[in-house]
Write a protein that holds these residues in place. Structure first.
Motif, short mmCIF file in Angstrom:
data_model
loop_
_atom_site.label_atom_id
_atom_site.label_comp_id
_atom_site.label_asym_id
_atom_site.label_seq_id
_atom_site.Cartn_x
_atom_site.Cartn_y
_atom_site.Cartn_z
N CYS A 192 32.04 18.59 -33.96
CA CYS A 192 33.45 19.28 -34.21
C CYS A 192 34.22 19.00 -35.42
N ARG A 193 34.76 19.97 -36.06
CA ARG A 193 35.43 19.81 -37.34
C ARG A 193 36.97 20.03 -37.17
N CYS A 194 37.48 19.91 -36.04
CA CYS A 194 38.96 20.03 -35.58
C CYS A 194 39.82 19.21 -36.76
N GLY A 195 39.22 17.94 -37.09
CA GLY A 195 40.15 17.13 -37.99
C GLY A 195 40.28 18.08 -39.41
N ASP A 196 39.17 18.50 -39.95
CA ASP A 196 39.19 19.29 -41.12
C ASP A 196 40.09 20.30 -40.98
N VAL A 197 39.83 21.03 -40.02
CA VAL A 197 40.70 22.34 -39.65
C VAL A 197 42.33 21.88 -39.86
N LEU A 198 42.55 20.86 -39.04
CA LEU A 198 44.03 20.50 -38.78
C LEU A 198 44.45 19.72 -40.17
N ARG A 199 43.64 19.40 -41.06
CA ARG A 199 44.16 18.84 -42.31
C ARG A 199 44.20 20.12 -43.17
N GLY A 200 43.67 21.20 -42.83
CA GLY A 200 43.70 22.35 -43.75
C GLY A 200 42.48 22.52 -44.66
N VAL A 201 41.65 21.40 -44.53
CA VAL A 201 40.43 21.41 -45.52
C VAL A 201 39.50 22.53 -45.17
N ILE A 202 39.18 22.85 -44.13
CA ILE A 202 38.33 24.14 -43.89
C ILE A 202 39.19 25.27 -42.91
N SER A 203 38.68 26.55 -43.07
CA SER A 203 39.32 27.33 -42.00
C SER A 203 38.27 27.32 -40.73
N PRO A 204 38.73 27.72 -39.80
CA PRO A 204 38.10 27.64 -38.25
C PRO A 204 36.65 28.16 -38.30
N SER A 205 36.44 29.23 -39.03
CA SER A 205 35.07 29.92 -39.05
C SER A 205 34.14 29.12 -39.91
N ARG A 206 34.55 28.24 -40.62
CA ARG A 206 33.48 27.38 -41.48
C ARG A 206 32.93 25.98 -40.65
N CYS A 207 33.45 25.85 -39.48
CA CYS A 207 32.90 24.78 -38.54
C CYS A 207 31.56 25.42 -37.88
N GLY A 208 30.63 24.61 -37.91
CA GLY A 208 29.50 25.22 -37.30
C GLY A 208 29.49 25.27 -35.84
N LEU A 209 30.36 24.90 -35.07
CA LEU A 209 30.27 25.00 -33.47
C LEU A 209 31.23 26.49 -33.39
N PHE A 210 32.02 26.70 -34.25
CA PHE A 210 33.03 27.83 -34.09
C PHE A 210 32.37 29.16 -33.79
N GLY A 211 32.85 29.50 -32.40
CA GLY A 211 32.29 30.86 -31.93
C GLY A 211 31.06 30.74 -31.41
N LYS A 212 30.11 29.60 -31.59
CA LYS A 212 29.07 29.41 -31.08
C LYS A 212 29.06 28.63 -29.86
N SER A 213 28.81 27.49 -29.98
CA SER A 213 28.85 26.26 -28.75
C SER A 213 30.57 26.01 -28.41
N CYS A 214 31.39 26.62 -29.27
CA CYS A 214 32.76 26.22 -29.02
C CYS A 214 33.31 27.47 -29.01
N THR A 215 33.87 27.86 -27.93
CA THR A 215 34.78 28.98 -27.80
C THR A 215 35.88 28.90 -26.70
N PRO A 216 36.88 29.86 -26.54
CA PRO A 216 37.92 29.52 -25.67
C PRO A 216 37.55 29.17 -24.42
N ASP A 217 36.25 29.65 -23.83
CA ASP A 217 35.80 29.48 -22.32
C ASP A 217 35.32 28.08 -22.27
N SER A 218 34.60 27.53 -23.40
CA SER A 218 33.98 26.18 -23.16
C SER A 218 34.21 25.46 -24.54
N PRO A 219 35.51 25.01 -24.76
CA PRO A 219 36.10 24.51 -25.78
C PRO A 219 35.30 23.02 -26.12
N LYS A 220 35.01 22.88 -27.43
CA LYS A 220 34.62 21.44 -27.73
C LYS A 220 35.81 20.73 -28.14
#
Lengths: 74, 327, 367
Positions: free
Chosen positions: C316-344
Motif C-alpha cells: 500500500c502506497r497511501c503514504g506516497d499518495v498523501l505526500r503527493g509523491v505519486i498519484s493514486p493510479s501509480r500504486c500497484g494495488l489501486f483498482g486491483k486488490s484495493c477498491t472502495p469495496d475492499s479497501p487496503k
C-alpha cells in the motif's frame, strides 16, 4: 476535511440556535461562537456553529451556490 | 461475512447477488435481472421491506411495501393484477401500529388499482426482528405492445426523470437516530402505476423505465448503461432537486444522485418522442416536475455527468452503505 | 452582474495564460478533493497546472494502530463505540491476516460489537445520558475544525457530570505537516490551497510563517469550485510575481486571528503532542491530546486493552499518495486488490480519500 455549510439563525435559546438553509432546519450548539443574533449567518459543522459569517459575504456565497446549482424551470 | 453494505444496492449488493445467488438459481427469466421477471405474458416480482423509522414524513412502511412492488411490475410495462403480503412481526408490536400500517397498505393498493389477494403472518420473539418486516410479491399482466427493457436503449435516446431526486432517502435518514434535520423533507413514496398507465395509453415507444430506489438515479442509470452497452450523459444542472433536500445532502455529505427515491420514474426513449412523453407525465400529479436530464450518446459505455461547472465526471456504482460524514 | 459560470471561465482563461513551468498545487483538505472531483475541476484546469491531494483527510492520516485500538475497545462488553460515519470502514491491522474480510468497525459491528454512527459528538453525549450502564467511547479524530466541537461536547459532559463518556483521541493539527511537505526535497509544491474550515478556527495568520519564512504561496479557499478556482488564480499570481504570501479567498468566514472562542475551548481541554501520520510518520507537535487534568476522559487511560502488532497493508502506497509523491493510479494495488469495496489503505476508504475520490470520480484517462 470538514464539511460545513452557512445557515441563517432564526432564533436563539441559551446555547442553542435554530438555523435554516434553503428550507432545511436544524438546532445547533452555540458554545463556540459569541453574540449570536437572529438573522446572523453561522457556519455549521457536526452540530455546532464554528463561526459567525460576514452576512453580506455569506449571502453572496449562498447566491453563488444557488445560481450554480439552480436549474431552469421546466 | 455479510455487512450492512451488502444491502445498500451498490457494488457490494451486486457482488452478493452475482457470487452467492445467481450461480445457484440459473434460469433465463432471472438472468435479465430486471425489476420484474417476465414469464410468458406475466410479470412477477417480490421485495422485502424494512425501514427505520416505520413512519416518516410522506409515508410509512406499509405504503412503501405496496408501492415498491407495484412499481417493479410497472417498470417492465405490466399492469399489476394481484399482490401478496407476508408479515414478520416482533412480539410486543401494538395492534394500533399494525392497523395503521395495514390501512396504509390498503389505501396505497387502491391508488395503484390492485388487490392484495393473499398473505401470511409470523410472530417472532422479541429481538428476532425489529418491529415488523413486510414482504410483498406481485403479479402483473404484460402488454406485448409496451415492453420497456434496458437492452432496447439506443444512441439518440433521451433520459427523462418524472420529478425531484433524493426525497425519500433524505426524509428517512433525517428521521433516523440523531440526525434531526427538519423542513420540507418528505418522502415521495407512491405507486407509479397510474403514470405508467398514462404512458402506455398514449402509445409511446418507451425503450427503458426504472424507478431509481436504493442507489438512486446514478445506480439505476449505471445498470441501464451496462445492460445496453451505451454511454449515458447526464446534465447535472437539469436534475431537479428540492432546495431543502440539497441542503440536507450538503450537511450530511451525501451525493443526491445516489440517494433513494420511491416515487420517481426514469424514462429512456427516442428524442423524437420526448416532448410527447413530457406532456403525458406533466399532466399527472406524480410527473408535474418531469424533465429531460440527459441523453444516450456514442462513446465508451457507462454513465457520465456534465457538472454545473461544466466539467465531466464518470459516475460509478456506490460501494456500500450511505453514511453521513463530517469530512 | 457576471454569472458564476462566466466568472469561472474568466478565471480559467487567466490560468490558461500561465506560460511558465508546470505548477503543482496541493489541496490540503479532503473536502476540496471531493469538491474538485465532483465538479470535474481537474478536467477544466490547463495542463500546466496540477492539483494534487494532501494529508487533509483525517481518516486517511489516522494510523492503522488507532483503528486497532478502537477495535480492541469495541470488544469490551461494556463499551459502545460512537463514531462519525467516515471511520466505520477503515481497516485495522490484521487486514493482511488469514481473515478475508478486513477488520473494520463495520466488520466488528456485524460480529456483535456495539458501534453507532452519529453526525455530532453531542449525539454521542446524548447516548451516554440514555445508556447509563454503558461506557460510551467517542472516536475523536479530526483537525482544528472538529476538535473544538469535540472539546465543547466533552466540556458539556463534564459540566453535567456525565461519567460514562470518554474519548479515544487522534486529533491532528494542520500547520506542521504542511511545513514538512512544503520543505521536503521529495516533491516540489508551488503552493498550498489551504483548508477553508480549518482556517475558520486557526485564522489566516497561522499560515504566515509558511509563506513569509519558507516562501511557500498559500491561498485559503472555500469549497465551491468557483472559490477553489479563485484561490488557484491567487496562487498562480503569487508564483508569477515571486511574492509568496497568504491570500485569504474565504473572507466570509476566515479572519486573520481565527475563532478565538473555539481555540480557547479546544486548548482548555487539549494540548499539543507528537503524532503519527499514516505514510508520513511522526511529526512533533502535530497532534492534540487531552490535558493531564482531563485524562480520566481519555479512553486509552480508562480501559487497558491489548493491542496487536501493527501491520501496514503490504504494497500500500497511501503514504506516497498523501505526500503527493505519486498519484493514486501509480500504486500497484489501486483498482486491483484495493477498491472502495475492499479497501487496503485508508485513502481508499474515506469518500474524501484521494484514492477513493480518484476511483469514484475520475475518467479512466484522467489527467
Amino acid at each position: 476535511m470538514c464539511l460545513a455549510i452557512p445557515m441563517r439563525v432564526i432564533s436563539v435559546d441559551g446555547n442553542l440556535g435554530r438555523v435554516e438553509a434553503s428550507g432545511a432546519l436544524l438546532t445547533v450548539a452555540l458554545d463556540l461562537v459569541e453574540g449570536v443574533q437572529p438573522g446572523d449567518y453561522l457556519l455549521v459543522h457536526a452540530g455546532f456553529a464554528i463561526a459567525r459569517m460576514d452576512a453580506d459575504e455569506a449571502q453572496e456565497n449562498l447566491d453563488i451556490i444557488k445560481r450554480l446549482t439552480e436549474s431552469p424551470e421546466p | 461475512m455479510i455487512l450492512l453494505g451488502h444491502g445498500s444496492g451498490g457494488r457490494l449488493s451486486h457482488q452478493l447477488i452475482k457470487e452467492h445467488f445467481l450461480p445457484h438459481f440459473v434460469n433465463p427469466a432471472l438472468a435479465l435481472l430486471e425489476d420484474s421477471a417476465v414469464l410468458d405474458d406475466l410479470a412477477f416480482t417480490t421485495d422485502a421491506y424494512v425501514v427505520t423509522p416505520r413512519f416518516f414524513p410522506g409515508g410509512d412502511l406499509g405504503r412503501l411495501a405496496v408501492s415498491g412492488t407495484v412499481n417493479d411490475l410497472a417498470m417492465v410495462g405490466a399492469e399489476p393484477i394481484g399482490l401478496s403480503a407476508a408479515f414478520i412481526i416482533e412480539e410486543g408490536l401494538s395492534f394500533e401500529e399494525l392497523d395503521r400500517l395495514v390501512v396504509s397498505m390498503s389505501l396505497t393498493a387502491k391508488e395503484a388499482g390492485v388487490p392484495i389477494v393473499t398473505g401470511d403472518t409470523k410472530v417472532v420473539p422479541k429481538g428476532a426482528c425489529d418491529g415488523v418486516f413486510i414482504t410483498t410479491a406481485g403479479v402483473g399482466r404484460i402488454d406485448p405492445g409496451f415492453r420497456p427493457s434496458p437492452v432496447k436503449v439506443r444512441t439518440g435516446d433521451v433520459v427523462i426523470i418524472s420529478g425531484t431526486v433524493a426525497d425519500h432517502g433524505i426524509a428517512v435518514i433525517t428521521r433516523r437516530e440523531a440526525i434531526r434535520i427538519e423542513g420540507e423533507l418528505s418522502s415521495d413514496v407512491a405507486p407509479l402505476v397510474p403514470l405508467v398507465r398514462a404512458l402506455r395509453d398514449a402509445g409511446l415507444e418507451v425503450h427503458a423505465m426504472r424507478d431509481p430506489t436504493r442507489g438512486g438515479v446514478a445506480q439505476s442509470l449505471i445498470e441501464i448503461a451496462a445492460a445496453s452497452q451505451s454511454r449515458i450523459v447526464l446534465n447535472e444542472k437539469a436534475i431537479p432537486i428540492k432546495s431543502a433536500v440539497r441542503a440536507a445532502c450538503e450537511l450530511l455529505g451525501l451525493d443526491p444522485l445516489y440517494v433513494a427515491n420511491e416515487g420517481k420514474l426514469l424514462l429512456l426513449l427516442p428524442d423524437a418522442r420526448a416532448q410527447a412523453a413530457l406532456k403525458v407525465l406533466k399532466s399527472h400529479p406524480l410527473g408535474e416536475a418531469a424533465r429531460i436530464i440527459g441523453a444516450v450518446e456514442t462513446g465508451q459505455p457507462g454513465l457520465e455527468l456534465i457538472t454545473t461547472l461544466g466539467g465531466t465526471r464518470r459516475l460509478r456504482m456506490h460501494s456500500g452503505e450511505l453514511l453521513p460524514r463530517i469530512c | 452582474m457576471t454569472s458564476p459560470r462566466e466568472q469561472i471561465e474568466r478565471y480559467l482563461r487567466r490560468l490558461a495564460d500561465w506560460r511558465g513551468d508546470e505548477l503543482t498545487f496541493m489541496e490540503v483538505c479532503g473536502t476540496h478533493t471531493v469538491s474538485a472531483a465532483r465538479s470535474g475541476l481537474h478536467s477544466l484546469l490547463p495542463r500546466s497546472i496540477r492539483l494534487i491531494s494532501g494529508p487533509g483527510c483525517p481518516v486517511c492520516v489516522t494510523p492503522v494502530s488507532y483503528v486497532d485500538h478502537a477495535l480492541a475497545l469495541s470488544k469490551l462488553p461494556e463499551v459502545t463505540i460512537v463514531t462519525f460515519g467516515d471511520l466505520v470502514r477503515v481497516p485495522g491491522s490484521s487486514a493482511n491476516g488469514p481473515e478475508k474480510a478486513p477488520p473494520s468497525l463495520a466488520w466488528a459491528k456485524a460480529r456483535g460489537a456495539d458501534v453507532k454512527v452519529v453526525y455530532s459528538p453531542l449525539d454521542a453525549l446524548e447516548l451516554a445520558r440514555e445508556l447509563k450502564d454503558r461506557q460510551v467511547v467517542f472516536l475523536s479524530v479530526g483537525f482544528e475544525t472538529t476538535t473544538p466541537v469535540i472539546a465543547a461536547a466533552l466540556q458539556q459532559a463534564i459540566d453535567s457530570g456525565i461519567e460514562n463518556f470518554s474519548l479515544l483521541t487522534a486529533n491532528k493539527t494542520i500547520i506542521q505537516p504542511l511545513l514538512a511537505l512544503g520543505t521536503s526535497s521529495e516533491i516540489k509544491i508551488h503552493g498550498f490551497l489551504c483548508p477553508g474550515h480549518v482556517s475558520v478556527v486557526i485564522g489566516s495568520n497561522a499560515y504566515r510563517s509558511l509563506a513569509e519564512i519558507h516562501g511557500i504561496p498559500c491561498a485559503i479557499a472555500g469549497f465551491e469550485p468557483l472559490e477553489m478556482v479563485r484561490a488557484i488564480v491567487a496562487l498562480t499570481e503569487q508564483v508569477s510575481q515571486n511574492h509568496p504570501r497568504v491570500d485569504n479567498c474565504y473572507r466570509a468566514a476566515v479572519r486573520p486571528e481565527g475563532n478565538s472562542k473555539a481555540l480557547e475551548v479546544m486548548f482548555k481541554l487539549f494540548e499539543p503532542c507528537d503524532s503519527v501520520w499514516r505514510g508520513i510518520g511522526e511529526i512533533s507537535d502535530s497532534g492534540l491530546k487531552l490535558r493531564a487534568e482531563y485524562r480520566k476522559y481519555d479512553a486509552a487511560q480508562r480501559f487497558k486493552v491489548e493491542l496487536p502488532p501493527v501491520l501496514e497493508p503490504l504494497g500500500c502506497r497511501c503514504g506516497d499518495v498523501l505526500r503527493g509523491v505519486i498519484s493514486p493510479s501509480r500504486c500497484g494495488l489501486f483498482g486491483k486488490s484495493c477498491t472502495p469495496d475492499s479497501p487496503k489503505g485508508a485513502c481508499m476508504v474515506s469518500s474524501e480519500g484521494s484514492c477513493a475520490a480518484y476511483y469514484q470520480f475520475r475518467q479512466e484517462d484522467g489527467k
